[in-house]
Design a protein around this motif. Structure first.
Motif, PDB file in Angstrom:
ATOM      1  N   LEU A  69       0.850  -1.178   0.000  1.00  0.00           N
ATOM      2  CA  LEU A  69       0.000   0.000   0.000  1.00  0.00           C
ATOM      3  C   LEU A  69       0.887   1.229   0.000  1.00  0.00           C
ATOM      4  O   LEU A  69       1.942   1.239   0.644  1.00  0.00           O
ATOM      5  N   ALA A  70       0.472   2.264  -0.701  1.00  0.00           N
ATOM      6  CA  ALA A  70       1.199   3.532  -0.703  1.00  0.00           C
ATOM      7  C   ALA A  70       0.214   4.636  -1.014  1.00  0.00           C
ATOM      8  O   ALA A  70      -0.746   4.433  -1.754  1.00  0.00           O
ATOM      9  N   GLY A  71       0.455   5.793  -0.457  1.00  0.00           N
ATOM     10  CA  GLY A  71      -0.407   6.918  -0.794  1.00  0.00           C
ATOM     11  C   GLY A  71      -0.045   8.163  -0.009  1.00  0.00           C
ATOM     12  O   GLY A  71       0.547   8.092   1.066  1.00  0.00           O
ATOM     13  N   PRO A  72      -0.398   9.317  -0.570  1.00  0.00           N
ATOM     14  CA  PRO A  72      -0.097  10.589   0.081  1.00  0.00           C
ATOM     15  C   PRO A  72      -1.184  10.998   1.072  1.00  0.00           C
ATOM     16  O   PRO A  72      -2.331  10.567   0.964  1.00  0.00           O
ATOM     17  N   PHE A  73      -0.798  11.843   2.021  1.00  0.00           N
ATOM     18  CA  PHE A  73      -1.775  12.513   2.874  1.00  0.00           C
ATOM     19  C   PHE A  73      -2.167  13.797   2.160  1.00  0.00           C
ATOM     20  O   PHE A  73      -1.343  14.421   1.496  1.00  0.00           O
ATOM     21  N   MET A  74      -3.387  14.200   2.294  1.00  0.00           N
ATOM     22  CA  MET A  74      -3.900  15.310   1.502  1.00  0.00           C
ATOM     23  C   MET A  74      -4.001  16.627   2.268  1.00  0.00           C
ATOM     24  O   MET A  74      -4.588  17.579   1.781  1.00  0.00           O
ATOM     25  N   ASP A  75      -3.384  16.712   3.442  1.00  0.00           N
ATOM     26  CA  ASP A  75      -3.510  17.941   4.226  1.00  0.00           C
ATOM     27  C   ASP A  75      -2.303  18.872   4.113  1.00  0.00           C
ATOM     28  O   ASP A  75      -2.232  19.873   4.800  1.00  0.00           O
ATOM     29  N   ASP A  76      -1.347  18.577   3.259  1.00  0.00           N
ATOM     30  CA  ASP A  76      -0.181  19.429   2.997  1.00  0.00           C
ATOM     31  C   ASP A  76       0.642  19.734   4.250  1.00  0.00           C
ATOM     32  O   ASP A  76       1.238  20.791   4.366  1.00  0.00           O
ATOM     33  N   GLY A  77       0.696  18.757   5.179  1.00  0.00           N
ATOM     34  CA  GLY A  77       1.516  18.932   6.374  1.00  0.00           C
ATOM     35  C   GLY A  77       2.911  18.357   6.154  1.00  0.00           C
ATOM     36  O   GLY A  77       3.301  18.023   5.027  1.00  0.00           O
ATOM     37  N   ASP A  78       3.666  18.244   7.247  1.00  0.00           N
ATOM     38  CA  ASP A  78       5.010  17.665   7.152  1.00  0.00           C
ATOM     39  C   ASP A  78       4.968  16.177   6.831  1.00  0.00           C
ATOM     40  O   ASP A  78       5.870  15.654   6.195  1.00  0.00           O
ATOM     41  N   LEU A  79       3.923  15.506   7.297  1.00  0.00           N
ATOM     42  CA  LEU A  79       3.744  14.090   6.992  1.00  0.00           C
ATOM     43  C   LEU A  79       3.127  14.003   5.593  1.00  0.00           C
ATOM     44  O   LEU A  79       2.008  14.457   5.364  1.00  0.00           O
ATOM     45  N   ARG A  80       3.879  13.451   4.641  1.00  0.00           N
ATOM     46  CA  ARG A  80       3.482  13.495   3.233  1.00  0.00           C
ATOM     47  C   ARG A  80       2.763  12.242   2.754  1.00  0.00           C
ATOM     48  O   ARG A  80       1.965  12.303   1.839  1.00  0.00           O
ATOM     49  N   GLY A  81       3.073  11.052   3.322  1.00  0.00           N
ATOM     50  CA  GLY A  81       2.416   9.833   2.868  1.00  0.00           C
ATOM     51  C   GLY A  81       2.912   8.620   3.619  1.00  0.00           C
ATOM     52  O   GLY A  81       3.682   8.735   4.578  1.00  0.00           O
ATOM     53  N   ILE A  82       2.458   7.446   3.168  1.00  0.00           N
ATOM     54  CA  ILE A  82       2.873   6.192   3.793  1.00  0.00           C
ATOM     55  C   ILE A  82       3.190   5.154   2.730  1.00  0.00           C
ATOM     56  O   ILE A  82       2.671   5.198   1.615  1.00  0.00           O
ATOM     57  N   PHE A  83       4.049   4.226   3.112  1.00  0.00           N
ATOM     58  CA  PHE A  83       4.307   2.987   2.384  1.00  0.00           C
ATOM     59  C   PHE A  83       4.078   1.865   3.373  1.00  0.00           C
ATOM     60  O   PHE A  83       4.458   1.977   4.537  1.00  0.00           O
ATOM     61  N   ILE A  84       3.508   0.763   2.922  1.00  0.00           N
ATOM     62  CA  ILE A  84       3.460  -0.450   3.731  1.00  0.00           C
ATOM     63  C   ILE A  84       4.152  -1.532   2.920  1.00  0.00           C
ATOM     64  O   ILE A  84       3.685  -1.916   1.848  1.00  0.00           O
ATOM     65  N   PHE A  85       5.293  -1.972   3.436  1.00  0.00           N
ATOM     66  CA  PHE A  85       6.122  -2.957   2.747  1.00  0.00           C
ATOM     67  C   PHE A  85       5.764  -4.374   3.183  1.00  0.00           C
ATOM     68  O   PHE A  85       5.548  -4.629   4.365  1.00  0.00           O
ATOM     69  N   ASN A  86       5.766  -5.275   2.235  1.00  0.00           N
ATOM     70  CA  ASN A  86       5.553  -6.698   2.476  1.00  0.00           C
ATOM     71  C   ASN A  86       6.879  -7.397   2.167  1.00  0.00           C
ATOM     72  O   ASN A  86       7.036  -8.015   1.118  1.00  0.00           O
ATOM     73  N   VAL A  87       7.825  -7.243   3.081  1.00  0.00           N
ATOM     74  CA  VAL A  87       9.160  -7.815   2.923  1.00  0.00           C
ATOM     75  C   VAL A  87       9.531  -8.559   4.198  1.00  0.00           C
ATOM     76  O   VAL A  87       8.844  -8.457   5.211  1.00  0.00           O
ATOM     77  N   GLN A  88      10.635  -9.289   4.139  1.00  0.00           N
ATOM     78  CA  GLN A  88      11.010 -10.162   5.258  1.00  0.00           C
ATOM     79  C   GLN A  88      11.673  -9.440   6.423  1.00  0.00           C
ATOM     80  O   GLN A  88      11.535  -9.851   7.570  1.00  0.00           O
ATOM     81  N   THR A  89      12.422  -8.357   6.143  1.00  0.00           N
ATOM     82  CA  THR A  89      13.192  -7.721   7.214  1.00  0.00           C
ATOM     83  C   THR A  89      13.097  -6.200   7.162  1.00  0.00           C
ATOM     84  O   THR A  89      12.807  -5.612   6.113  1.00  0.00           O
ATOM     85  N   MET A  90      13.380  -5.594   8.288  1.00  0.00           N
ATOM     86  CA  MET A  90      13.447  -4.138   8.379  1.00  0.00           C
ATOM     87  C   MET A  90      14.571  -3.617   7.487  1.00  0.00           C
ATOM     88  O   MET A  90      14.434  -2.563   6.859  1.00  0.00           O
ATOM     89  N   GLU A  91      15.660  -4.374   7.391  1.00  0.00           N
ATOM     90  CA  GLU A  91      16.794  -3.956   6.563  1.00  0.00           C
ATOM     91  C   GLU A  91      16.389  -3.867   5.090  1.00  0.00           C
ATOM     92  O   GLU A  91      16.798  -2.940   4.385  1.00  0.00           O
ATOM     93  N   GLU A  92      15.594  -4.824   4.627  1.00  0.00           N
ATOM     94  CA  GLU A  92      15.130  -4.783   3.241  1.00  0.00           C
ATOM     95  C   GLU A  92      14.222  -3.583   3.018  1.00  0.00           C
ATOM     96  O   GLU A  92      14.344  -2.875   2.008  1.00  0.00           O
ATOM     97  N   ALA A  93      13.315  -3.313   3.959  1.00  0.00           N
ATOM     98  CA  ALA A  93      12.436  -2.146   3.840  1.00  0.00           C
ATOM     99  C   ALA A  93      13.257  -0.863   3.832  1.00  0.00           C
ATOM    100  O   ALA A  93      12.987   0.054   3.049  1.00  0.00           O
ATOM    101  N   LYS A  94      14.299  -0.819   4.656  1.00  0.00           N
ATOM    102  CA  LYS A  94      15.169   0.369   4.707  1.00  0.00           C
ATOM    103  C   LYS A  94      15.884   0.561   3.373  1.00  0.00           C
ATOM    104  O   LYS A  94      15.960   1.683   2.850  1.00  0.00           O
ATOM    105  N   ALA A  95      16.392  -0.518   2.798  1.00  0.00           N
ATOM    106  CA  ALA A  95      17.090  -0.426   1.513  1.00  0.00           C
ATOM    107  C   ALA A  95      16.138   0.050   0.414  1.00  0.00           C
ATOM    108  O   ALA A  95      16.527   0.856  -0.451  1.00  0.00           O
TER     109      ALA A  95
END
Length: 165
Positions: free
Chosen positions: A110-136
């Motif tokens: 899942l991915a998408g922007p927030f629509m309120d033009d604040g500092d928080l711009r959006g989210i990603f939800i990764f379906n991967v095995q490790t935090m290191e892979e998501a970081k890369a």
């Protein structure tokens, strides 16, 4: 005697007609040793979807309440947002291409922007095995590389197979 036979035949006919009227689908077993008949033009094309349908994997729905670990990235405004509009547009196009590539690979759920033009711009939800892979994967994003976005990663549990409605 003849009347009994007529009634018996009428009963058989009535039962067969009644069963056919119910129009219940009948599962057919494929013939193991069926001879190949010459195919008419167009018959092969009609047979392909049926064969492909049989080859599709059975997708098992997760058990109710079954949880899965994902990695959520919160995308925030980065320190380098002073690019000209053309450069900014190129970075955004590359950012979207990166998102689409990850989604096609099954790594981004899942991915998408927030629509309120604040500092928080959006989210990603990764379906991967490790935090290191998501970081890369976040570090490979062109908007992160350019400094337009920074990402904050968090391990996140959600019901396996959950969907937005």
């Amino acid at each position: 005697m003849q009347l009994k036979h007529i009634l018996l035949l009428a009963g058989l006919f009535w039962g067969a007609a009644s069963a056919q009227a119910q129009n219940k689908p009948v599962a057919k077993e494929p013939a193991k040793h069926a001879a190949k008949a010459p195919a008419r033009q167009g018959a092969k094309e009609a047979a392909k979807p049926a064969a492909q349908e049989q080859m599709k994997p059975v997708i098992k729905e997760p058990a109710e309440g079954e949880m899965k670990l994902y990695y959520m990235a919160l995308l925030r405004k980065g320190p380098n947002r002073n690019q000209d509009s053309l450069t900014s547009m190129r970075i955004q196009d590359a950012h979207m291409a990166h998102i689409n590539k990850l989604a096609a690979e099954g790594k981004l759920t899942l991915a998408g922007p927030f629509m309120d033009d604040g500092d928080l711009r959006g989210i990603f939800i990764f379906n991967v095995q490790t935090m290191e892979e998501a970081k890369a994967l976040t570090e490979a994003d062109p908007a992160v590389k350019a400094g337009r976005l920074i990402m904050e990663l968090h391990p996140w549990f959600a019901q396996k197979g959950a969907k937005l409605k």
